[in-house]
Motif scaffolding. Structure first.
Motif, PDB file in Angstrom:
ATOM      1  N   ASN A 111      11.816  -6.224 -40.360  1.00  0.00           N
ATOM      2  CA  ASN A 111      12.573  -5.119 -40.928  1.00  0.00           C
ATOM      3  C   ASN A 111      13.478  -5.411 -42.114  1.00  0.00           C
ATOM      4  OD1 ASN A 111      12.159  -2.489 -39.017  1.00  0.00           O
ATOM      5  ND2 ASN A 111      12.121  -4.342 -37.888  1.00  0.00           N
ATOM      6  N   VAL A 112      13.185  -4.764 -43.125  1.00  0.00           N
ATOM      7  CA  VAL A 112      14.003  -4.787 -44.164  1.00  0.00           C
ATOM      8  C   VAL A 112      14.646  -3.749 -44.858  1.00  0.00           C
ATOM      9  CG1 VAL A 112      13.879  -5.801 -46.558  1.00  0.00           C
ATOM     10  CG2 VAL A 112      12.630  -7.006 -45.085  1.00  0.00           C
ATOM     11  N   SER A 113      15.984  -3.931 -44.778  1.00  0.00           N
ATOM     12  CA  SER A 113      16.890  -2.419 -45.390  1.00  0.00           C
ATOM     13  C   SER A 113      17.783  -3.101 -46.407  1.00  0.00           C
ATOM     14  CB  SER A 113      17.648  -2.007 -44.176  1.00  0.00           C
ATOM     15  OG  SER A 113      16.871  -1.737 -43.217  1.00  0.00           O
ATOM     16  N   PHE A 114      18.022  -1.979 -47.340  1.00  0.00           N
ATOM     17  CA  PHE A 114      19.260  -1.965 -48.007  1.00  0.00           C
ATOM     18  C   PHE A 114      20.272  -1.260 -47.308  1.00  0.00           C
ATOM     19  CE2 PHE A 114      16.562  -2.419 -52.076  1.00  0.00           C
ATOM     20  CZ  PHE A 114      17.033  -3.515 -52.310  1.00  0.00           C
ATOM     21  N   ILE A 115      21.643  -1.925 -47.329  1.00  0.00           N
ATOM     22  CA  ILE A 115      22.600  -1.168 -46.557  1.00  0.00           C
ATOM     23  C   ILE A 115      23.720  -0.950 -47.606  1.00  0.00           C
ATOM     24  CG2 ILE A 115      24.482  -1.515 -44.766  1.00  0.00           C
ATOM     25  CD1 ILE A 115      21.708  -2.147 -43.614  1.00  0.00           C
ATOM     26  N   ALA A 116      24.465   0.267 -47.733  1.00  0.00           N
ATOM     27  CA  ALA A 116      25.416   0.721 -48.570  1.00  0.00           C
ATOM     28  C   ALA A 116      26.837   0.252 -47.872  1.00  0.00           C
ATOM     29  CB  ALA A 116      25.498   2.193 -48.346  1.00  0.00           C
ATOM     30  N   THR A 117      27.647  -0.196 -48.551  1.00  0.00           N
ATOM     31  CA  THR A 117      28.797  -0.680 -48.216  1.00  0.00           C
ATOM     32  C   THR A 117      30.152  -0.114 -48.563  1.00  0.00           C
ATOM     33  OG1 THR A 117      29.174  -1.824 -50.200  1.00  0.00           O
ATOM     34  CG2 THR A 117      28.228  -3.177 -48.492  1.00  0.00           C
ATOM     35  N   ASP A 118      29.745   1.288 -49.047  1.00  0.00           N
ATOM     36  CA  ASP A 118      30.922   2.247 -49.308  1.00  0.00           C
ATOM     37  C   ASP A 118      31.284   3.337 -48.672  1.00  0.00           C
ATOM     38  OD1 ASP A 118      28.592   3.659 -49.871  1.00  0.00           O
ATOM     39  OD2 ASP A 118      29.227   4.359 -51.724  1.00  0.00           O
ATOM     40  N   ASN A 119      30.465   3.181 -47.132  1.00  0.00           N
ATOM     41  CA  ASN A 119      30.994   4.242 -46.158  1.00  0.00           C
ATOM     42  C   ASN A 119      30.079   5.638 -46.490  1.00  0.00           C
ATOM     43  OD1 ASN A 119      32.730   2.680 -44.789  1.00  0.00           O
ATOM     44  ND2 ASN A 119      34.249   3.303 -46.022  1.00  0.00           N
TER      45      ASN A 119
ATOM     46  N   LEU B 197      18.828   2.104 -45.584  1.00  0.00           N
ATOM     47  CA  LEU B 197      17.700   2.717 -46.414  1.00  0.00           C
ATOM     48  C   LEU B 197      16.754   1.788 -46.070  1.00  0.00           C
ATOM     49  CD1 LEU B 197      16.609   4.805 -48.345  1.00  0.00           C
ATOM     50  CD2 LEU B 197      16.729   3.035 -49.946  1.00  0.00           C
ATOM     51  N   LYS B 198      15.858   2.057 -44.919  1.00  0.00           N
ATOM     52  CA  LYS B 198      14.840   1.195 -44.528  1.00  0.00           C
ATOM     53  C   LYS B 198      13.811   0.983 -45.635  1.00  0.00           C
ATOM     54  CE  LYS B 198      14.697   1.199 -39.449  1.00  0.00           C
ATOM     55  NZ  LYS B 198      14.607  -0.290 -39.193  1.00  0.00           N
TER      56      LYS B 198
END
Lengths: 441, 441
Positions: free
Chosen positions: A368-376, A382-383
């Motif tokens: 599984n690969v995702s982008f993760i936001a760090t600003d709440n 986002l998968k």
């Protein structure tokens, strides 16, 4: 998906790194004093020489270090390594550091120069084999020993030592080369017994910009008493998960050194490997070292983004780290991040060519690969790839939002075990090419 | 040492790569015919589908291939591998290739599509398990099988096969993606017996621009009869010294494939591993593969220089290769080359962190590093490091001259043995960042 160059420029200018990452105050470990000066080795008259001194006499200090594994080791690395081995990690009470000249690939004369720096400081503190030396800057040039010698005299003479915030900040400045801000971190910790102690760290580096700028130096000092073998074990563990987990350009220099002093100025029982507090302190040192190492990535040459690569649910820690490193060093991943492009293909590709120790660590149908936001902002995740299947209908608007952030996370869930490793990387920009295409000129 | 950006621009414009590297005529191996068409998979209407056919019936053909070691293998790689294994390297008489879509990370449906491409061509030639398939282009998208199917019908129908120069050149064009010129090489060789044979090769790739452009494909065909095991041995040897020795950005794609067909159309005894000609043909195939592989580097994305990294007098071939690769992949070396900076420090550094199998391969006191001019100007060699000692007074004028060349050589003499390895690399430019920062958009 493409962000206009104007927007890129703007998002870059919005970050005042000095204001964000340099503290304005701090408290420091007991029993340490620091001195600094502008010796003249740096032609522009900036601070370029620093000394960290242990003044605590209540019990012997301990020291540990992790040195570069590059086969071309600079003179200060070879010399400090010998000092530390001879001392068996005990009674090291001074570190002298200069910037502007790395004293690297300088042959026998360079070895002598490094030893002279050590001897000068040993003389000043009236001790034998108690000083480590480090150098960073241009390689293949000899140290101007007259300037270094005068500088050391000044620090131990009219310039005086201090233990206040400004003194520490100035030492952090004196070890900088292409750094755009000094890297100083200080933090207080509490043990279950109620004992409080302090960790203070400094680092320099703005790329593994080896070896011309000869590269990554890090110092951590504490007032906690830690037995020398336990200290080395902690530092090795912490470095494996911090300074060895950052990537600017993947190059490792001839001068890389991380060292740690524990002076035991706090009146508590010495911590050894059998102490009940050992594991906790080890983790605190690790987290602290990560904060320091991350500042080096934040100052990555030409970088516009700080990216955490989080590889989890792996069969082995080492393979998780190899995959995190492969992603972090990929020029294609780095340029995609710069271009703010949700290019999962390049990430998968870098995972696919990572040289794993155990092939079972990677199952192409489980990843599984995702982008993760760090600003709440939401949705946080986002998968891109789910159980090995690429998500062909990605929310491109949300992808743009996450990729426009200065801080973001790439999450890789291998689904083959329960181990995890992190790497911190930055993007590859036009500015990086400009800096490194023109440096020596 | 710095060359103005105007000069850089000018030196770049001076190279008309198409005129320099694309042949204008050629003769080709007996018994092969090729077909091509614009199937419509490439939106711009360029050629994007090609078939290489063996029409020689005098004896069974043989085939060999080297596939990507990336753990994410594209459907055509997995499918072709199976075909080749089932056929035990015999009776492969067709290769079908498309560009514009890599059929990679496309799951079970992608596997079916690859098999359908094979079946369509097998049907046309009236043979079973005789076709290999390859695809290159965007990943994560399915092949438009209606267009592929119509295209194959066209090639075997109204478009007709040919064996003339233009037909071969057009097939070379049909496999291109970001390539700025088609890569076609053909050459005649003579054996001691007087037998003459021909090697013809095509390749595509302009960077290990994996996997979006999904990447390096190479085909070599010959009319010499070569036993299948001997052919595989030759191709593996040649690939290790050619396609596996080139670096644009160090990324290895999901689709990389090099394959070779030998149809035995020349009436001479089949060459096997025991034949007296085996070694000679192996070396001829290797040299030929190097010419083809070098064209990929010459077309490296955004590159302005073609650099041969020559590591000699090494204890082991493998360690020589590891060092050559480390230098060739270093972002710092690549940017220094772009900046035309005689930065020996970065080269030493990359040598120093290469992960050698045998530490005895590198003796830091024995190493010699030079830049070598390739244009017959004198002095040909500019020594940077001699027996481990950097030459501090380098002739900067001569360094500028050599570094301004479009072709140059970095020579590393390890002085620890008698083995040698070569790598071919290019510089890292602003243009590379632009191309790869914006690609998917």
């Amino acid at each position: 998906m493409r962000i206009s160059s104007t927007l890129l420029q703007r998002s870059k200018q919005l970050i005042d790194k000095y204001a964000l990452y340099v503290p304005k105050t701090g408290s420091f470990p007991k029993g340490f004093e620091v001195g600094y000066t502008a010796s003249g080795v740096k032609k522009n008259g900036s601070l370029d020489l620093g000394v960290i001194l242990n003044t605590n006499k209540s019990r012997p200090s301990t020291a540990a270090a992790v040195f570069t594994t590059n086969k071309f080791k600079a003179a200060p690395v070879l010399t400090s390594k010998k000092v530390l081995e001879t001392a068996r990690g005990k009674n090291i009470n001074a570190i002298v550091v200069n910037s502007g000249c790395a004293n690297s690939v300088t042959g026998d004369l360079g070895m002598k120069d490094a030893q002279v720096m050590i001897d000068l400081v040993n003389d000043k503190i009236g001790q034998k084999n108690s000083t480590l030396v480090m150098s960073t800057g241009v390689i293949g040039q000899r140290l101007q020993m007259d300037k270094i010698s005068t500088g050391i005299n000044k620090i131990f003479g009219e310039e005086k030592f201090g233990s206040d915030f400004n003194s520490w900040l100035n030492v952090a400045k004196s070890i900088c080369t292409t750094d755009t801000f000094p890297k100083l971190v200080t933090s207080r910790f509490k043990l279950p017994s109620g004992t409080e102690y302090t960790l203070t760290g400094m680092a320099k580096g703005a790329g593994m910009i080896c070896p011309n700028m000869a590269t990554l130096l890090g110092f951590i000092v504490t007032d906690l008493p830690i037995e020398s073998k336990a200290l080395q074990k902690m530092l090795t563990f912490a470095t494996t998960r911090s300074f060895n987990c950052i990537s600017v350009d993947g190059d490792m220099s001839t001068n890389d050194t991380i060292c740690m002093l524990a002076n035991g100025a706090i009146d508590t029982k010495e911590i050894n490997e059998d102490s009940k507090d050992f594991e906790q302190v080890k983790l605190q040192v690790t987290e602290f070292a990560q904060r320091l190492a991350q500042l080096v990535v934040r100052d990555g040459e030409g970088s516009t983004k700080f990216v955490t690569v989080n590889v989890k649910n792996a069969l082995h820690f080492e393979d998780a780290k190899i995959i995190a490193e492969s992603i972090s060093n990929s020029m294609l991943v780095k340029t995609a991040l710069y271009g703010q492009d949700a290019n999962w293909g390049r990430i998968l590709c870098a995972i696919g060519y990572a040289k794993l120790n155990d092939l079972k660590s990677l199952d192409v149908n489980k990843i599984n690969v995702s982008f993760i936001a760090t600003d709440n902002s939401e949705p946080r995740e986002l998968k891109l790839v789910a159980n090995g299947v690429p998500q062909l209908e990605i929310d491109e608007t949300r992808a743009s939002e996450i990729l426009a952030l200065n801080d973001l996370e790439v999450s890789v869930d291998l689904g083959t075990g329960d181990q995890a490793a992190q790497f911190w990387t930055c993007d590859l920009s036009h500015e990086y090419v400009t800096i490194n295409g023109d440096y020596r000129s």
